[in-house]
Design a protein around this motif. Sequence first.
Motif, PDB file in Angstrom:
ATOM      1  N   GLY A   1       0.844  -1.160   0.048  1.00 31.34           N
ATOM      2  CA  GLY A   1       0.030   0.220   0.116  1.00 31.34           C
ATOM      3  C   GLY A   1       0.723   1.259  -0.130  1.00 31.34           C
ATOM      4  O   GLY A   1       2.025   1.308   0.235  1.00 31.34           O
ATOM      5  N   VAL A   2       0.334   2.434  -0.164  1.00 35.20           N
ATOM      6  CA  VAL A   2       0.545   3.723  -0.257  1.00 35.20           C
ATOM      7  C   VAL A   2      -0.312   4.602   0.512  1.00 35.20           C
ATOM      8  O   VAL A   2      -1.691   4.234   0.253  1.00 35.20           O
ATOM      9  N   PHE A   3       0.224   5.435   1.293  1.00 35.05           N
ATOM     10  CA  PHE A   3      -0.867   6.631   2.057  1.00 35.05           C
ATOM     11  C   PHE A   3      -0.785   7.860   0.997  1.00 35.05           C
ATOM     12  O   PHE A   3       0.437   8.351   0.833  1.00 35.05           O
ATOM     13  N   GLY A   4      -2.029   8.400   0.845  1.00 38.01           N
ATOM     14  CA  GLY A   4      -2.011   9.629   0.206  1.00 38.01           C
ATOM     15  C   GLY A   4      -2.902   9.481  -1.178  1.00 38.01           C
ATOM     16  O   GLY A   4      -3.316   8.239  -1.502  1.00 38.01           O
TER      17      GLY A   4
ATOM     18  N   ARG B   1       0.190   3.669 -13.372  1.00 30.63           N
ATOM     19  CA  ARG B   1      -0.875   2.781 -13.076  1.00 30.63           C
ATOM     20  C   ARG B   1      -0.526   2.155 -11.791  1.00 30.63           C
ATOM     21  O   ARG B   1       0.872   2.026 -11.470  1.00 30.63           O
ATOM     22  N   LEU B   2      -1.345   1.751 -10.757  1.00 28.58           N
ATOM     23  CA  LEU B   2      -1.096   1.440  -9.626  1.00 28.58           C
ATOM     24  C   LEU B   2      -0.294   0.177  -9.928  1.00 28.58           C
ATOM     25  O   LEU B   2       0.707  -0.258  -9.151  1.00 28.58           O
ATOM     26  N   GLY B   3      -0.798  -0.733 -10.804  1.00 29.75           N
ATOM     27  CA  GLY B   3      -0.085  -1.985 -11.141  1.00 29.75           C
ATOM     28  C   GLY B   3       1.354  -1.839 -11.517  1.00 29.75           C
ATOM     29  O   GLY B   3       2.206  -2.793 -11.327  1.00 29.75           O
ATOM     30  N   ASP B   4       1.749  -0.710 -12.069  1.00 30.01           N
ATOM     31  CA  ASP B   4       3.127  -0.461 -12.445  1.00 30.01           C
ATOM     32  C   ASP B   4       4.207  -0.738 -11.314  1.00 30.01           C
ATOM     33  O   ASP B   4       5.143  -1.102 -11.539  1.00 30.01           O
ATOM     34  N   LEU B   5       3.772  -0.312 -10.363  1.00 26.09           N
ATOM     35  CA  LEU B   5       4.621  -0.143  -8.854  1.00 26.09           C
ATOM     36  C   LEU B   5       4.336  -1.588  -8.031  1.00 26.09           C
ATOM     37  O   LEU B   5       4.658  -1.473  -6.927  1.00 26.09           O
ATOM     38  N   GLY B   6       3.177  -2.314  -8.384  1.00 31.86           N
ATOM     39  CA  GLY B   6       2.944  -3.420  -7.455  1.00 31.86           C
ATOM     40  C   GLY B   6       1.921  -3.086  -6.453  1.00 31.86           C
ATOM     41  O   GLY B   6       1.894  -3.809  -5.491  1.00 31.86           O
ATOM     42  N   ILE B   7       1.443  -1.679  -6.765  1.00 28.32           N
ATOM     43  CA  ILE B   7       0.510  -1.253  -5.531  1.00 28.32           C
ATOM     44  C   ILE B   7      -0.787  -1.643  -5.600  1.00 28.32           C
ATOM     45  O   ILE B   7      -1.617  -1.852  -6.822  1.00 28.32           O
TER      46      ILE B   7
ATOM     47  N   THR C   1      -9.173   3.506  -8.762  1.00 29.43           N
ATOM     48  CA  THR C   1      -8.400   2.652  -7.952  1.00 29.43           C
ATOM     49  C   THR C   1      -8.962   1.243  -8.098  1.00 29.43           C
ATOM     50  O   THR C   1      -7.949   0.244  -8.159  1.00 29.43           O
ATOM     51  N   ARG C   2     -10.024   0.882  -8.060  1.00 26.38           N
ATOM     52  CA  ARG C   2     -10.574  -0.347  -8.448  1.00 26.38           C
ATOM     53  C   ARG C   2     -10.221  -1.167  -9.898  1.00 26.38           C
ATOM     54  O   ARG C   2      -9.989  -2.183  -9.942  1.00 26.38           O
ATOM     55  N   ALA C   3     -10.261   0.045 -10.538  1.00 26.26           N
ATOM     56  CA  ALA C   3     -10.229  -0.626 -12.021  1.00 26.26           C
ATOM     57  C   ALA C   3      -8.760  -0.974 -12.489  1.00 26.26           C
ATOM     58  O   ALA C   3      -8.395  -1.672 -13.338  1.00 26.26           O
ATOM     59  N   GLU C   4      -7.657  -0.397 -11.432  1.00 30.86           N
ATOM     60  CA  GLU C   4      -6.509  -0.746 -11.617  1.00 30.86           C
ATOM     61  C   GLU C   4      -6.061  -1.815 -10.595  1.00 30.86           C
ATOM     62  O   GLU C   4      -4.668  -2.014 -10.137  1.00 30.86           O
ATOM     63  N   GLY C   5      -7.033  -2.563 -10.065  1.00 34.39           N
ATOM     64  CA  GLY C   5      -6.887  -3.609  -9.272  1.00 34.39           C
ATOM     65  C   GLY C   5      -6.397  -3.243  -7.817  1.00 34.39           C
ATOM     66  O   GLY C   5      -6.028  -4.339  -6.960  1.00 34.39           O
ATOM     67  N   GLY C   6      -6.988  -2.290  -7.207  1.00 30.94           N
ATOM     68  CA  GLY C   6      -6.359  -1.650  -5.926  1.00 30.94           C
ATOM     69  C   GLY C   6      -7.584  -1.696  -4.890  1.00 30.94           C
ATOM     70  O   GLY C   6      -8.685  -1.566  -5.655  1.00 30.94           O
ATOM     71  N   GLN C   7      -7.509  -1.732  -3.834  1.00 28.80           N
ATOM     72  CA  GLN C   7      -8.546  -1.418  -2.759  1.00 28.80           C
ATOM     73  C   GLN C   7      -8.281  -0.003  -2.358  1.00 28.80           C
ATOM     74  O   GLN C   7      -7.274   0.595  -2.404  1.00 28.80           O
TER      75      GLN C   7
END
Length: 334
Positions: free
Chosen positions: A4-7, A18-24, A42-48
């Motif tokens: 995860g990341v905060f912010g 994209r979030l997945g580019d960094l494994g986030i 966020t959800r479209a890029e596979g994140g919560q």
Amino acid sequence: MICGVFGHPNGFWQRGFRLGDLGINAVFVSSGDIDQQTIDRTRAEGGQIFAEFATLNGDYGDYVANHPEAHPIDESGQPAARATWFMGACPTDPGFRAFRMDELRTLLSEHEVDGVWMDYLHWHAQFEDPYPMLCKTCFNESCLDSFQFSTDIEVRGDTTAEKAEWILLQAAQAWEDWRVSVVVDWAREFHAIVKEIRPAALVGNYQAAWQDEDFWGARRRCLGLDFDALAPYVDVFSPMPYHGRSGMPLEYVRDYAEYFSTRHDVYTEPDKYPRLWPIVQAFDAPRVEPAELATVLEYGLAGKSSGVIAFTIDSVIADLGKIEAVKNVYCGRS
């Protein structure tokens, strides 16, 4: 595994990532900055997406500034001094509690977040410094009345200072236990509201990364934090071992994750709670080199930790070396 990341990720997206580019796979965003567009992307890029909720932070919304009755009172009978970047609110002030719980209900009703993290769930103090500000609060009327009602102890003294002195000399343990119960009751109501409106959402807690004996037991004695008592109402504990800010070595992060895993019941199984996801320092106060960031991210996954959070995303995207550090650690864990 939560990486995860905060912010808010907007600056990250503006740079073409994209979030997945960094494994986030998880972002933790201040509640006031959450909107549907952020949730959807966020959800479209596979994140919560998790909301950080400024629970006992009296600065949020300028509540204490506009409601002086919620300003904590110290043992001298005077309004407590500000901490480094934080003004706590009196947790027994009924107006403040009602205000915060209404804000929580509004957040959950308007946004389908994956969880809400209680932030500053402790009595007024500052723990994210090498020399923490530890004060004894609160001795206003609502606290004194609540303490006496809850314990059947009659407090002696005429002035607030005299009553505070009597408590600290004659009923210190009862006072400490009562202060813990106040914090736990906040968590209980917080948990109930979250599960009522969003049953699948997680309840997390950001907290001081102190062991039981650190600073002569100040975590429980001054902050009012007892993790065993909080455990029924917390799905994820997120200690804040900010190594640089706290003047500690890198190993502090690993050692605390291992300590917490041993000292408290935390789980790695997907259907068991509570879990452990530390949040570690990426921001430069003082300077955190990319190699340091990579190390503390790895250390945050020590013990039974099932996730780690970098604080903050802005600190990462401003430094190409930190971007690479996050990518290497997170993609290596996916």
